[in-house]
Design a protein around this motif. Structure first.
Motif: not given
Length: 206
Positions: A24-32
């Motif tokens: 499963v392609f998963s990710y988290t988006i967060r501030p750099v």
């Protein structure tokens, strides 16, 4: 029970074998974070060296990205990364001032780049939507995209999908890899949900 070498009688037919688990392609988006900057640099430099998606011809440095990080932090502009469960930076998106004059303080230009292997999985749209949401929360009213016209179809489709409209084109304004290149301008009006003085208020001493 033991099987002798070469004994294939107990091997299950292909259609009865358990299916390999689907990754499963998963990710988290967060501030750099500052520690992400070397990975952001490598993603960007890949496009500098291998495509006309960016018209930069010189590979960027860590000091360059530190300065950009500091500037966007000072202006309270979003700089986001998408990170895999293992902590690998898959792509990034940022909003930067459209121009240096105070009258443009509610307009930003977006920049989105995905690392090798991260394209075609919906990550670009997720990053752009997250960037739009973050800009609306701080009162930005307009977002502009400046897209190289060489191999720009994917970027144009991405921006159009999220409500951007073409605002104009300029031909033969760039030159890279022995080719003359133009630019496509796209824009989207935002719906700011927050209030702010503007991008350059701090530099004006207010």
């Amino acid at each position: 029970m033991q099987f002798e070498p070469g004994d294939r009688r107990r091997v299950l037919p292909r259609h009865l074998r358990p299916a390999a688990p689907v990754e499963v392609f998963s990710y988290t988006i967060r501030p750099v974070r500052a520690t992400d900057l070397p990975h952001v640099r490598e993603i960007y430099n890949h496009f500098v060296s291998n495509s006309a998606v960016t018209l930069d011809e010189r590979r960027s440095s860590i000091p360059y990205w530190r300065e950009k990080f500091a500037l966007l932090t000072r202006l309270n502009l979003p700089f986001l990364v998408a990170v895999s469960p293992a902590g690998v930076v898959l792509g990034y998106a940022l909003a930067q001032p459209w121009a240096g004059k105070n009258a443009y303080r509610y307009t930003v230009e977006d920049s989105i780049y995905l690392g090798p292997g991260a394209g075609g999985k919906g990550l670009g749209a997720a990053l752009l939507q997250a960037l739009i949401d973050a800009c609306e929360q701080i009162g930005i009213r307009e977002m502009v995209a400046v897209i190289s016209d060489s191999g720009a179809e994917a970027s144009i489709r991405l921006h159009a999908k999220l409500g951007f409209e073409e605002a104009g084109r300029m031909g033969r304004v760039g030159y890279k890899f022995g080719r003359e290149l133009g630019t496509v301008y796209m824009r989207r009006a935002l719906r700011p949900s927050g209030r702010r003085r503007g991008l350059f208020s701090s530099s004006r001493g207010r």
